[in-house]
Design a protein around this motif. Sequence first.
Motif, PDB file in Angstrom:
ATOM      1  N   TYR A  62       2.964  -1.117  57.517  1.00  0.00           N
ATOM      2  CA  TYR A  62       1.806  -2.012  57.549  1.00  0.00           C
ATOM      3  C   TYR A  62       1.776  -2.950  56.338  1.00  0.00           C
ATOM      4  CZ  TYR A  62      -0.334   0.553  61.445  1.00  0.00           C
ATOM      5  OH  TYR A  62      -0.608   1.114  62.668  1.00  0.00           O
ATOM      6  N   MET A  63       2.219  -2.445  55.171  1.00  0.00           N
ATOM      7  CA  MET A  63       2.215  -3.295  53.976  1.00  0.00           C
ATOM      8  C   MET A  63       3.582  -3.937  53.761  1.00  0.00           C
ATOM      9  SD  MET A  63      -0.099  -0.735  51.622  1.00  0.00           S
ATOM     10  CE  MET A  63      -0.981  -1.787  50.473  1.00  0.00           C
ATOM     11  N   HIS A  64       4.501  -3.690  54.700  1.00  0.00           N
ATOM     12  CA  HIS A  64       5.825  -4.333  54.722  1.00  0.00           C
ATOM     13  C   HIS A  64       6.663  -4.087  53.478  1.00  0.00           C
ATOM     14  CE1 HIS A  64       3.476  -7.162  57.492  1.00  0.00           C
ATOM     15  NE2 HIS A  64       4.190  -6.357  58.248  1.00  0.00           N
ATOM     16  N   LEU A  65       6.440  -2.941  52.836  1.00  0.00           N
ATOM     17  CA  LEU A  65       7.200  -2.674  51.609  1.00  0.00           C
ATOM     18  C   LEU A  65       8.690  -2.512  51.890  1.00  0.00           C
ATOM     19  CD1 LEU A  65       5.146  -0.301  49.298  1.00  0.00           C
ATOM     20  CD2 LEU A  65       6.047  -2.560  48.778  1.00  0.00           C
ATOM     21  N   GLU A  68      10.420  -5.608  51.177  1.00  0.00           N
ATOM     22  CA  GLU A  68      10.223  -6.231  49.868  1.00  0.00           C
ATOM     23  C   GLU A  68      11.383  -5.880  48.935  1.00  0.00           C
ATOM     24  OE1 GLU A  68       8.062  -8.369  49.329  1.00  0.00           O
ATOM     25  OE2 GLU A  68       6.354  -7.994  50.660  1.00  0.00           O
ATOM     26  N   LYS A  69      11.425  -6.588  47.800  1.00  0.00           N
ATOM     27  CA  LYS A  69      12.475  -6.309  46.819  1.00  0.00           C
ATOM     28  C   LYS A  69      12.248  -4.943  46.172  1.00  0.00           C
ATOM     29  CE  LYS A  69      14.269 -10.674  45.169  1.00  0.00           C
ATOM     30  NZ  LYS A  69      14.528 -11.451  43.951  1.00  0.00           N
ATOM     31  N   ASP A  71      12.328  -4.075  43.145  1.00  0.00           N
ATOM     32  CA  ASP A  71      11.471  -4.147  41.947  1.00  0.00           C
ATOM     33  C   ASP A  71      10.004  -3.932  42.323  1.00  0.00           C
ATOM     34  OD1 ASP A  71      13.914  -5.196  41.349  1.00  0.00           O
ATOM     35  OD2 ASP A  71      13.164  -6.688  39.944  1.00  0.00           O
ATOM     36  N   LEU A  72       9.581  -4.588  43.400  1.00  0.00           N
ATOM     37  CA  LEU A  72       8.186  -4.481  43.834  1.00  0.00           C
ATOM     38  C   LEU A  72       7.895  -3.076  44.367  1.00  0.00           C
ATOM     39  CD1 LEU A  72       5.507  -5.972  44.234  1.00  0.00           C
ATOM     40  CD2 LEU A  72       6.299  -6.706  46.468  1.00  0.00           C
ATOM     41  N   ILE A  75       7.351  -0.682  41.515  1.00  0.00           N
ATOM     42  CA  ILE A  75       6.050  -0.843  40.843  1.00  0.00           C
ATOM     43  C   ILE A  75       4.975  -0.024  41.551  1.00  0.00           C
ATOM     44  CG2 ILE A  75       4.173  -2.520  40.508  1.00  0.00           C
ATOM     45  CD1 ILE A  75       6.278  -4.546  39.694  1.00  0.00           C
ATOM     46  N   THR A  76       5.058   0.050  42.877  1.00  0.00           N
ATOM     47  CA  THR A  76       4.017   0.762  43.625  1.00  0.00           C
ATOM     48  C   THR A  76       4.065   2.280  43.405  1.00  0.00           C
ATOM     49  OG1 THR A  76       5.361   1.027  45.613  1.00  0.00           O
ATOM     50  CG2 THR A  76       4.074  -0.990  45.447  1.00  0.00           C
ATOM     51  N   THR A  78       4.175   3.632  40.432  1.00  0.00           N
ATOM     52  CA  THR A  78       3.590   3.992  39.133  1.00  0.00           C
ATOM     53  C   THR A  78       2.288   4.798  39.253  1.00  0.00           C
ATOM     54  OG1 THR A  78       2.734   1.740  39.024  1.00  0.00           O
ATOM     55  CG2 THR A  78       4.660   2.237  37.674  1.00  0.00           C
ATOM     56  N   PRO A  79       1.358   4.453  40.176  1.00  0.00           N
ATOM     57  CA  PRO A  79       0.125   5.270  40.212  1.00  0.00           C
ATOM     58  C   PRO A  79       0.404   6.730  40.555  1.00  0.00           C
ATOM     59  CG  PRO A  79      -0.178   3.246  41.455  1.00  0.00           C
ATOM     60  CD  PRO A  79       1.276   3.334  41.129  1.00  0.00           C
ATOM     61  N   ILE A  80       1.338   6.965  41.483  1.00  0.00           N
ATOM     62  CA  ILE A  80       1.649   8.347  41.885  1.00  0.00           C
ATOM     63  C   ILE A  80       2.229   9.112  40.695  1.00  0.00           C
ATOM     64  CG2 ILE A  80       3.208   9.760  43.309  1.00  0.00           C
ATOM     65  CD1 ILE A  80       1.361   8.673  45.228  1.00  0.00           C
TER      66      ILE A  80
ATOM     67  N   PHE B  23      10.054 -11.390  42.086  1.00  0.00           N
ATOM     68  CA  PHE B  23       9.701 -10.337  43.041  1.00  0.00           C
ATOM     69  C   PHE B  23       9.782 -10.812  44.493  1.00  0.00           C
ATOM     70  CE2 PHE B  23       7.802  -8.858  39.105  1.00  0.00           C
ATOM     71  CZ  PHE B  23       8.185  -7.525  39.107  1.00  0.00           C
ATOM     72  N   TRP B  33      -0.735  -7.132  44.608  1.00  0.00           N
ATOM     73  CA  TRP B  33      -0.028  -5.867  44.374  1.00  0.00           C
ATOM     74  C   TRP B  33      -0.375  -5.297  42.994  1.00  0.00           C
ATOM     75  CZ3 TRP B  33       1.620  -2.330  47.320  1.00  0.00           C
ATOM     76  CH2 TRP B  33       2.146  -2.624  48.581  1.00  0.00           C
ATOM     77  N   VAL B  37      -2.131  -1.677  42.366  1.00  0.00           N
ATOM     78  CA  VAL B  37      -1.579  -0.636  41.489  1.00  0.00           C
ATOM     79  C   VAL B  37      -2.634  -0.197  40.469  1.00  0.00           C
ATOM     80  CG1 VAL B  37       0.096  -0.227  39.641  1.00  0.00           C
ATOM     81  CG2 VAL B  37       0.846  -1.240  41.787  1.00  0.00           C
ATOM     82  N   ALA B  40      -5.375   1.708  42.223  1.00  0.00           N
ATOM     83  CA  ALA B  40      -4.891   3.039  42.624  1.00  0.00           C
ATOM     84  C   ALA B  40      -4.985   3.999  41.438  1.00  0.00           C
ATOM     85  CB  ALA B  40      -3.450   2.947  43.120  1.00  0.00           C
ATOM     86  N   LEU B  41      -4.772   3.477  40.240  1.00  0.00           N
ATOM     87  CA  LEU B  41      -4.886   4.334  39.047  1.00  0.00           C
ATOM     88  C   LEU B  41      -6.334   4.796  38.861  1.00  0.00           C
ATOM     89  CD1 LEU B  41      -2.502   2.419  36.645  1.00  0.00           C
ATOM     90  CD2 LEU B  41      -2.222   4.767  37.425  1.00  0.00           C
ATOM     91  N   ALA B  87      -2.551  -5.272  60.713  1.00  0.00           N
ATOM     92  CA  ALA B  87      -1.098  -5.527  60.632  1.00  0.00           C
ATOM     93  C   ALA B  87      -0.687  -6.538  61.710  1.00  0.00           C
ATOM     94  CB  ALA B  87      -0.331  -4.217  60.791  1.00  0.00           C
ATOM     95  N   LEU B 189      -3.094  -6.667  52.738  1.00  0.00           N
ATOM     96  CA  LEU B 189      -2.635  -5.690  51.738  1.00  0.00           C
ATOM     97  C   LEU B 189      -3.823  -4.919  51.175  1.00  0.00           C
ATOM     98  CD1 LEU B 189       0.074  -7.652  49.698  1.00  0.00           C
ATOM     99  CD2 LEU B 189       0.424  -5.690  51.203  1.00  0.00           C
ATOM    100  N   HIS B 192      -5.148  -2.428  53.849  1.00  0.00           N
ATOM    101  CA  HIS B 192      -4.286  -1.241  54.010  1.00  0.00           C
ATOM    102  C   HIS B 192      -4.435  -0.301  52.809  1.00  0.00           C
ATOM    103  CE1 HIS B 192      -2.684  -3.041  57.520  1.00  0.00           C
ATOM    104  NE2 HIS B 192      -2.019  -3.972  56.897  1.00  0.00           N
TER     105      HIS B 192
END
Lengths: 105, 208
Positions: A62-65, A68-69, A71-72, A75-76, A78-80, B23, B33, B37, B40-41, B87, B189, B192
């Motif tokens: 759904y977010m099409h990750l 994506e590259k 690198d992006l 980055i996602t 990091t919170p986990i 990116f 994004w 992030v 989310a923190l 979506a 985004l 979602h």
Amino acid sequence: MESMSETTHHGYATYWRIWGWLLGMTLLALGVGYVDAMPGGLKALLLVGITLAKVAIIGAYYMHLRSEKLDLILITFTPIVLAMILFFFMVPDAGDTATRIMTLR
Amino acid sequence: MEATVGEQERILASPWGGGTNPFGTSWGKFMMWVFIVSDALTFAGFIVAYGFMRATAPAWPAQDEVFSMGLITFMTFALISSSCVMAIAVGAAPQGRRSEAVKYLWLTILGGTIFLGSQAYEWAHFIDEGYRPWFNPVMPEVPQFPAAFYVMTGFHGFHVFTGLVLLLYTVIRAHMGKYTGDRVEIAGLYWHFIDVVWVFIFAFFYLL
């Protein structure tokens, strides 16, 4: 842009299929949550696993990750990672009840 | 000196040399994004704090005795469904299928409104039963329970409300023909992400 070609070639079938998976996993999590005979640790492990799987497919489709590259995508994470560090650093402060985190209910 | 010039050329030719998008996204999408992030923190902090409170609490209520799990499952269904139609709207928008994008954006708003309405109903019921952020009428020794409920679902509900405002803005712009696929994707985004946060709350607060 892969998302565009995806919708062109396959219509929206992929999105509806993911919706079905998400609903299925939600019902599975609901079932796991209410099996009283299951040990707390196993229940927690299964629920974390189902949750992370749901988040991964929402992010990927759904977010099409997945288109994506790298690198992006990284980055996602990091919170986990930071949440896990926060969690495990706080466990000792819960004192002798810390183990109850894994044996809830 | 020649090596230095060569090094400069190598850097300028790299994705980080300036004038390109390292990116591979628009600035707006990348900033969304970055926001996701950081947000989310915030929620990670809430969830970890909830885990800590629960681990140190003398007891914890059985959620199915406090909440209507049928309602919670219905809310989850509404949010997941709204994510799916969002979506589809994101898929239609960049291909110039405006009426289709608008239709699915409205369906997303409908799903979000159903979710928010159900949450308001759940809150009203909870407040009616005497639960306060500092007081638990059923288990007075565990005030952490309603505190965690109000903070986590409250922050999430506020995000849903903000998402609905963003979607309304996007769909009105789309009606006026002043929209781009990129803007719809950015709103998507965020929407979602709201779904992702609910997946965690659903599992950790209502089921575990």
